[in-house]
Design an enzyme around this catalytic site. Structure first.
Site, PDB file in Angstrom:
ATOM      1  NE  ARG A 116     -21.514 -21.864  46.882  1.00  0.00           N
ATOM      2  CZ  ARG A 116     -21.154 -23.130  47.175  1.00  0.00           C
ATOM      3  NH1 ARG A 116     -19.915 -23.521  47.008  1.00  0.00           N
ATOM      4  NH2 ARG A 116     -22.049 -23.974  47.632  1.00  0.00           N
ATOM      5  CB  SER A 122      -6.300  12.835  12.304  1.00  0.00           C
ATOM      6  OG  SER A 122      -6.688  14.065  12.860  1.00  0.00           O
TER       7      SER A 122
END
Lengths: 358, 358, 358, 358
Positions: free
Chosen positions: C291, C251
């Site tokens: 498409r 930490s």
């Protein structure tokens, strides 16, 4: 069966079929007042009461037309008779009615929702005051961090709910009254907006769904704020932690259990919300031309569910916090021999309470 | 009001409160048969009929316990009397009942859903055969590409629906019967699975929600396959294209319009699905220990909605394709003077039809 | 900066620009071999190596054409010279190349992914064997339920990962080779499929994205299975529970902390996945005609991210479980005076291990 | 390979690793100025330049600690030497640095994003003015509705973009500086906020992610507003409609095609956004205690992608509209013999332009 979990509180009733129907009728009434002579408008408005209509028939007609407004206008015209029929729905399009009704439905649903949000933050405020100096372990990444005040934790819940509720209240709910392709004179929109207490947009928003997305996002943030509180409560209520107790739900197999039912229910509701927010955000991009072929119609049920689930999450959170049992001794015990420095907890709680009371 | 759009067909009825209740009762009956002496089991099973129970009371009890099984077991025990009570719900946990019921509900909902999917692909197959050599513009990126056969386009719809339906049919629906923490002897699960026609899992899946996610994904793909067909139909039905007509929905303001209502409704349903799939996928990661505190309970309504919306999308698609009006002359006109080479359309359509008929 | 968290393991490299480029080139090479004379095909294939191409230029060209294939084919034709140019990309369309490459990229990415999944389940299997009779509290709704075996818990992790991995391995990866509008003779697709070891679909799937959604869902389930293990580990590693230790992350402000970094990283990756699954499920419904104008192009980055994040989640889970420190004494202490009945744990673990070893 | 599509414009560079690193360093510098003596603070600030650091090493350290701040603080302390080391990162926690940096990164990314949004709406404004009286078919549900003015359609695009951009600009970007568990005196947060030009929150928002969700939602709405414009353009550019032309992308198989590349690219980006919004909304509910074990760390990449994709959508939309070719004659021809009544188009366009110029 599951409604008790997903539809707690009074919001669900505000998004019922009856509520939507009344919303649409209120728009037709306001439109008539804006366009028709006073006497005719009053007669039309008098007919605009949900209980006069057959929901089943309207629903069937809605399916045939992909909008409930086609059968609704037909029924309303029949109700008022041939002489008044021409004054009904004058110059409007289906989406004008449904979108404006959606705003009314949302506003009405937000009344109990905001009341419950206030209950949540008031309960959190009480906890913040009462436990201003109650030491508790702060925990980060699910590991012990350093001590803090339980009151500050509660103040965090309070502020999160307050600010999410404030964001929700700030969402602009606007009238829709642009006619078939949005080119109708804004004077009608202005009159209807004024009658219904809605904002008047610059242009029609038939295919600009920013308002819906904004509303959805604000609901989503409020639901998530509740979800976070419930997660904290469930974690603090773990037997090994034992710093709070919340709920006394039974088990079908383990009579000794006291399940944190409100927290579980909040989380069940809150987890269903982000997907609905995404649905509305996604639909915003699929709005073809002047009226969408699907992306608009997908909104109605999604918005209703979103209001109802968020309302339920808030209602459950209010119950959860108002009944929360806090155990300061266990908090102290869990701290062990750690030095306790509450930092600026008192100052921060005061700031937060002051903002809450504004 | 909106149910006609979102809940077309017969799937919605299969996920009603009554349907869930009967599903849970069927599990309790099968469990009794697996554990209790034959006579006692038969008496319990005879009591396991949804119409004997008070849904409102069960719903209220569900909310108090975050599970409908606590009140259901109490009611069932009361119904069968004190002598048989001990044989009710023996060794089971709430989640055993709800999860197994979810599988039954899903299987039953898939019956009309698969029937409708078959109607969709049969309708597409007919189009594929009839229009095997009907030339139409292929379009890519919403621009003219090269000519193709309309039958091949329809064959693409057919194959997509068929394969999505096949994937759905292949999802394993398994019994859940592990007891409170999943450590119950698998012999009971085996017996219940056999009685209910469900698969028997290696282990209990109380917090392994792969099956639910798999089911959700298969439903999502089927709904999306329908959405794609509806998008094509709506695009082909544009006035400027005019190659198909699909629907005759009215407008509240424009009497001349013929709106493609089925296509719009399919899309409205299909757009609501991906958010629900994501909800279930997200919940799968939030399953704490042996039973989740929220992520499990979030599934019930989500799965019901997902079944119902997918069922509606499929039902609408079946109507859409079975009534589709195709205009080969307009297709030919839109081709202009382009040379028409249908490529291997015939061969491909034959392959696809052969796979369809398997 | 964040890649160490989101792109652990070897999957990320398999979805890099280079990997996609090589995938596309492999398809062009296989296509040449299917269509061109042997010598010409061999020369083209020899030119199909990613390191011969300028990624920056291809990327720029991709943007101008909404597909990387236009510049790639131009570059490849230039590379092989005018005589061979006509044999390059013969009869194919951009989507044939990109879709088939996506299948190759996915298959290659799944190699390390499946290896890591195997490491996860092997590690869980070891835990299951070692802790077959180690009692631990079962916990439901984040409350104590009844005792169970820690080995059974680990077996649950193992089975979930194994089954999710099996589902992923079962996803059919198929060639795409239908030409501009899908009407090309299937013989070419067949040859390319055979050369590349891919399945041959009944029809082209240019706008039927079931395979992509199926792959996405399987990845999503595997990522979620990892997320569930990480959640359990993080919960068991809470100081108050202390039954496992997993990780020693530091930490920046609290030197005493031992953060469960692998579990945190798994969860960070897994939480990003459902949104991506939903994106692909949503895109499946928006595939216009032959498409799509956007919904197809949205897939490429989404699928890459999905593979990479799932791969990272699996890699982190493998590290997490292989280094997991289990504390049976603490488990025993947390049980207190509860009677310990492990139920059918042994039998269940054996079943699960047997299925694992299949 | 795909960056040209997904990362158009200048936003992507603002969310690069370097940009995040500089953001974090800017926060450390401002923190030093708030806490350390002036000379020491100046020396620290002078060291806070991204080019002095090794991104690879930081990334590796980030993975070991589930946060980049642990290695960053170590590197910065080493860079400034032992005497100044104690003044570095004083009283802060990792999340203070990353969250505040996220706000800076977002603000910086919004500079080009808002510029491009301005280009979009200016281009739409020009179209609105120029085509104030150009008749065009209004279309609803993908069917002809009634005529309208093309300028009004463009005004709708303009207003949607303007309002979405305004919402984005209104999102409060606030400092985070609460220390390990949020109990640090707010005076430090106040000083850092002032130095960095950020808002000062009532409380730390370590586990109240409303701001992130609000930012995400605003980005999502802007991306969707662009997506809607692109959809309209792609539909209007269909050969059969032909009312606009937008783009000249090539095809690998069909040389005659002029693909609407910008519209396709906008849609590809916009479709990827709602899933990311949902990820952040979902993560908001999973924030345990004082710092989340996964749900926070999931934000970083998601937010970066969200900014980048939205930026790309906006940049592509600006190109699309500034190059749009409008064909009023085709619009007129498509109207056929319909009577043209532009309604209140002029008045509405004036209103909208006035709002645009505000």
């Amino acid at each position: 069966m599951f409604g008790g979990i997903y539809a707690r509180g009074e919001v669900a009733a505000c998004v019922s079929d009856e509520a939507w129907l009344q919303g649409m009728l209120d728009v037709e009434a306001a439109l008539a007042r804006a366009c028709a002579p006073a006497r005719e408008a009053a007669e039309i408005a008098a007919a605009c009461r949900a209980e006069f209509f057959d929901l089943g028939a309207l629903g069937a007609g809605a399916a045939e037309n992909a909008t409930p407004v086609v059968p609704l206008v037909a029924a309303l015209r029949e109700a008022v008779g041939p002489e008044l029929a021409a004054y009904v729905h004058e110059g409007a399009t289906s989406q004008d009615i449904v979108d404006t009704a959606a705003m009314l439905v949302s506003r009405r649903a937000c009344v109990p929702l905001m009341t419950d949000a206030g209950r949540v933050s008031d309960a959190a405020a009480s906890l913040a005051e009462e436990h201003r100096s109650t030491p508790v372990l702060g925990r980060t990444l699910l590991q012990h961090a350093v001590p803090m005040s339980f009151g500050l934790k509660a103040a965090g819940w309070m502020t999160a709910i307050d600010e999410a509720a404030r964001d929700l209240a700030a969402v602009e709910l606007a009238v829709q009254m642009g006619g078939p392709v949005g080119s109708r004179s804004p004077s009608v929109a202005s009159a209807v907006a004024s009658a219904l207490g809605l904002a008047e947009p610059v242009l029609s928003w038939h295919t600009d769904r920013r308002r819906v997305v904004r509303l959805a996002s604000a609901l989503g943030a409020l639901a998530a704020a509740c979800g976070k509180v419930a997660l904290d409560v469930a974690l603090l209520a773990q037997n090994e932690v034992g710093e709070v107790r919340a709920g006394s739900g039974g088990s079908s197999s383990m009579p000794h259990k006291r399940n944190p039912v409100p927290a579980v229910s909040v989380r069940a509701c809150a987890m269903r919300v982000p997907g609905l927010v995404a649905t509305l955000a996604g639909a915003m991009a699929e709005q073809e031309h002047e009226r969408a072929a699907g992306a608009w119609q997908a909104e109605w049920g999604t918005l209703s569910d979103l209001l109802s689930l968020t309302g339920s999450a808030v209602a459950w959170t209010a119950e959860m916090l108002s009944e929360l049992e806090v155990d300061p001794e266990r908090m102290r015990a869990n701290l062990g021999s750690a030095d306790v420095d509450l930092g600026a907890a008192g100052e921060l709680i005061d700031r937060a309470l002051a903002a809450h009371r504004e």
